[in-house]
Design a protein around this motif. Structure first.
Motif, PDB file in Angstrom:
ATOM      1  N   VAL A 185       0.638  -1.635  -0.200  1.00 58.86           N
ATOM      2  CA  VAL A 185      -0.097  -0.070  -0.056  1.00 58.86           C
ATOM      3  C   VAL A 185       0.918   1.265  -0.035  1.00 58.86           C
ATOM      4  O   VAL A 185       1.815   1.521   1.162  1.00 58.86           O
ATOM      5  CB  VAL A 185      -0.812  -0.252   1.556  1.00 58.86           C
ATOM      6  CG1 VAL A 185      -1.668   1.427   1.118  1.00 58.86           C
ATOM      7  CG2 VAL A 185      -1.864  -0.958   0.867  1.00 58.86           C
ATOM      8  N   GLY A 186       0.732   2.368  -1.014  1.00 58.06           N
ATOM      9  CA  GLY A 186       1.576   3.333  -0.978  1.00 58.06           C
ATOM     10  C   GLY A 186       2.827   3.051  -2.236  1.00 58.06           C
ATOM     11  O   GLY A 186       3.551   4.482  -2.271  1.00 58.06           O
ATOM     12  N   GLY A 187       3.317   2.212  -2.833  1.00 61.44           N
ATOM     13  CA  GLY A 187       4.089   1.910  -3.147  1.00 61.44           C
ATOM     14  C   GLY A 187       5.156   1.914  -2.569  1.00 61.44           C
ATOM     15  O   GLY A 187       5.281   1.624  -1.046  1.00 61.44           O
TER      16      GLY A 187
ATOM     17  N   SER B  54       2.475  10.916   3.410  1.00 61.00           N
ATOM     18  CA  SER B  54       2.915  11.514   1.533  1.00 61.00           C
ATOM     19  C   SER B  54       3.195  10.521   0.540  1.00 61.00           C
ATOM     20  O   SER B  54       3.463  11.253  -0.547  1.00 61.00           O
ATOM     21  CB  SER B  54       4.591  11.850   1.844  1.00 61.00           C
ATOM     22  OG  SER B  54       5.539  10.606   2.088  1.00 61.00           O
ATOM     23  N   SER B  55       1.938   9.545   1.010  1.00 59.47           N
ATOM     24  CA  SER B  55       2.028   8.489  -0.231  1.00 59.47           C
ATOM     25  C   SER B  55       0.645   8.248  -1.572  1.00 59.47           C
ATOM     26  O   SER B  55       1.530   7.636  -2.515  1.00 59.47           O
ATOM     27  CB  SER B  55       1.960   7.199   0.341  1.00 59.47           C
ATOM     28  OG  SER B  55       1.125   6.879   1.187  1.00 59.47           O
ATOM     29  N   GLU B  56       0.339   9.975  -1.222  1.00 63.42           N
ATOM     30  CA  GLU B  56      -1.232   9.077  -2.036  1.00 63.42           C
ATOM     31  C   GLU B  56      -1.508   8.105  -1.480  1.00 63.42           C
ATOM     32  O   GLU B  56      -2.039   7.825  -3.007  1.00 63.42           O
ATOM     33  CB  GLU B  56      -0.419  10.896  -3.084  1.00 63.42           C
ATOM     34  CG  GLU B  56      -0.398  11.873  -3.592  1.00 63.42           C
ATOM     35  CD  GLU B  56      -0.992  12.574  -2.458  1.00 63.42           C
ATOM     36  OE1 GLU B  56      -2.161  12.549  -2.053  1.00 63.42           O
ATOM     37  OE2 GLU B  56      -0.507  13.843  -1.554  1.00 63.42           O
TER      38      GLU B  56
ATOM     39  N   TRP C 266      -2.330   6.134  -5.814  1.00 70.01           N
ATOM     40  CA  TRP C 266      -1.836   4.936  -5.737  1.00 70.01           C
ATOM     41  C   TRP C 266      -3.305   3.554  -5.824  1.00 70.01           C
ATOM     42  O   TRP C 266      -2.560   2.986  -6.866  1.00 70.01           O
ATOM     43  CB  TRP C 266      -1.408   4.197  -4.124  1.00 70.01           C
ATOM     44  CG  TRP C 266      -0.651   2.321  -4.347  1.00 70.01           C
ATOM     45  CD1 TRP C 266       0.348   2.196  -5.036  1.00 70.01           C
ATOM     46  CD2 TRP C 266      -1.147   1.739  -3.765  1.00 70.01           C
ATOM     47  NE1 TRP C 266       0.955   1.362  -4.781  1.00 70.01           N
ATOM     48  CE2 TRP C 266      -1.023   0.790  -4.370  1.00 70.01           C
ATOM     49  CE3 TRP C 266      -2.705   1.582  -3.365  1.00 70.01           C
ATOM     50  CZ2 TRP C 266      -1.021  -0.561  -3.988  1.00 70.01           C
ATOM     51  CZ3 TRP C 266      -3.033   0.614  -2.396  1.00 70.01           C
ATOM     52  CH2 TRP C 266      -2.188  -0.577  -2.826  1.00 70.01           C
ATOM     53  N   LEU C 267      -4.037   3.759  -5.266  1.00 73.20           N
ATOM     54  CA  LEU C 267      -5.592   3.004  -5.647  1.00 73.20           C
ATOM     55  C   LEU C 267      -6.164   2.825  -6.245  1.00 73.20           C
ATOM     56  O   LEU C 267      -6.583   2.224  -7.321  1.00 73.20           O
ATOM     57  CB  LEU C 267      -6.381   3.265  -4.499  1.00 73.20           C
ATOM     58  CG  LEU C 267      -8.236   2.615  -4.802  1.00 73.20           C
ATOM     59  CD1 LEU C 267      -7.288   0.555  -4.225  1.00 73.20           C
ATOM     60  CD2 LEU C 267      -8.421   3.067  -3.158  1.00 73.20           C
TER      61      LEU C 267
ATOM     62  N   SER D 182       2.312  -5.082  -7.367  1.00 75.22           N
ATOM     63  CA  SER D 182       1.961  -3.811  -7.686  1.00 75.22           C
ATOM     64  C   SER D 182       3.040  -3.151  -7.513  1.00 75.22           C
ATOM     65  O   SER D 182       2.112  -1.978  -7.368  1.00 75.22           O
ATOM     66  CB  SER D 182       0.412  -4.488  -7.033  1.00 75.22           C
ATOM     67  OG  SER D 182       0.634  -3.823  -6.068  1.00 75.22           O
ATOM     68  N   GLU D 183       4.028  -3.162  -6.818  1.00 75.70           N
ATOM     69  CA  GLU D 183       4.109  -1.672  -6.494  1.00 75.70           C
ATOM     70  C   GLU D 183       6.054  -1.348  -7.744  1.00 75.70           C
ATOM     71  O   GLU D 183       6.506  -2.237  -8.346  1.00 75.70           O
ATOM     72  CB  GLU D 183       4.980  -2.281  -5.375  1.00 75.70           C
ATOM     73  CG  GLU D 183       4.326  -3.263  -4.467  1.00 75.70           C
ATOM     74  CD  GLU D 183       3.351  -2.590  -4.735  1.00 75.70           C
ATOM     75  OE1 GLU D 183       2.764  -0.655  -4.923  1.00 75.70           O
ATOM     76  OE2 GLU D 183       2.096  -2.560  -4.317  1.00 75.70           O
TER      77      GLU D 183
END
Length: 171
Positions: free
Chosen positions: A27-29, A36-38, A42-43, A133-134
């Motif tokens: 989650v969040g890459g 800060s991960s937006e 990302w989703l 998925s990253e």
């Protein structure tokens, strides 16, 4: 404690390399679970299926994750009665059934700032391949559409993942 987390992280890398018919979503890459991960950005291109896992990587001293029961709790950031609280800094959540799941920061302020995740788990895909998925796994040759390449994470990706984990948990 950091040594234990590093061992768990290494086991995660090995596990991701060998497990079949699952996508592992961090989650969040590369920024992990942080303001800060937006997370919303990302989703936007993710599809979650039964059998997948989502991973929350964060500084346990600064954040936590609450799984909530309802859309109302999710939208209002009401973390007073969660299904479960995740506080380890490296948490795996299996998606073992179809339906909607709600995750937010365990801190109301961070949740209201957008640190929350709405996951709609779809039925299992007919094509079973291993994928991540990253961004650290994007070096896979041909991406998840090539099963032979998707079965192995490249050495460069592993080094990047290790660097990410060291940044979160220290040497």
């Amino acid at each position: 404690m950091a040594g234990v987390k590093m061992i768990v992280a290494l086991l995660l890398v090995v596990y991701v390399s060998w497990v079949g018919a699952q996508t592992h979503h961090v989650v969040g890459g590369d920024r992990g679970w942080a303001k800060s991960s937006e997370v919303r950005d990302w989703l936007s291109d993710k599809v979650f299926r039964v059998g997948d896992k989502i991973w929350f990587i964060y500084s346990a001293a600064q954040e936590g994750v609450a799984e909530l029961r309802s859309k109302e709790e999710f939208e209002s950031c009401d973390v007073s009665n969660p299904i479960k609280m995740y506080t380890d800094g490296l948490d795996s959540v299996p998606l073992d059934g179809e339906g909607i799941r709600y995750f937010t920061s365990s801190k109301t302020e961070s949740c209201k700032d957008g640190l929350k995740l709405h996951v709609d788990v779809q039925p299992t895909s007919e094509i079973g391949i291993v994928a991540t998925s990253e961004t650290f796994a994007e070096t896979l040759a041909e991406g998840p559409s090539a099963p032979s390449a998707a079965a192995h994470i490249s050495a460069l990706s592993l080094l990047f993942l290790m660097g990410l984990l060291i940044c979160y948990f220290g040497p």
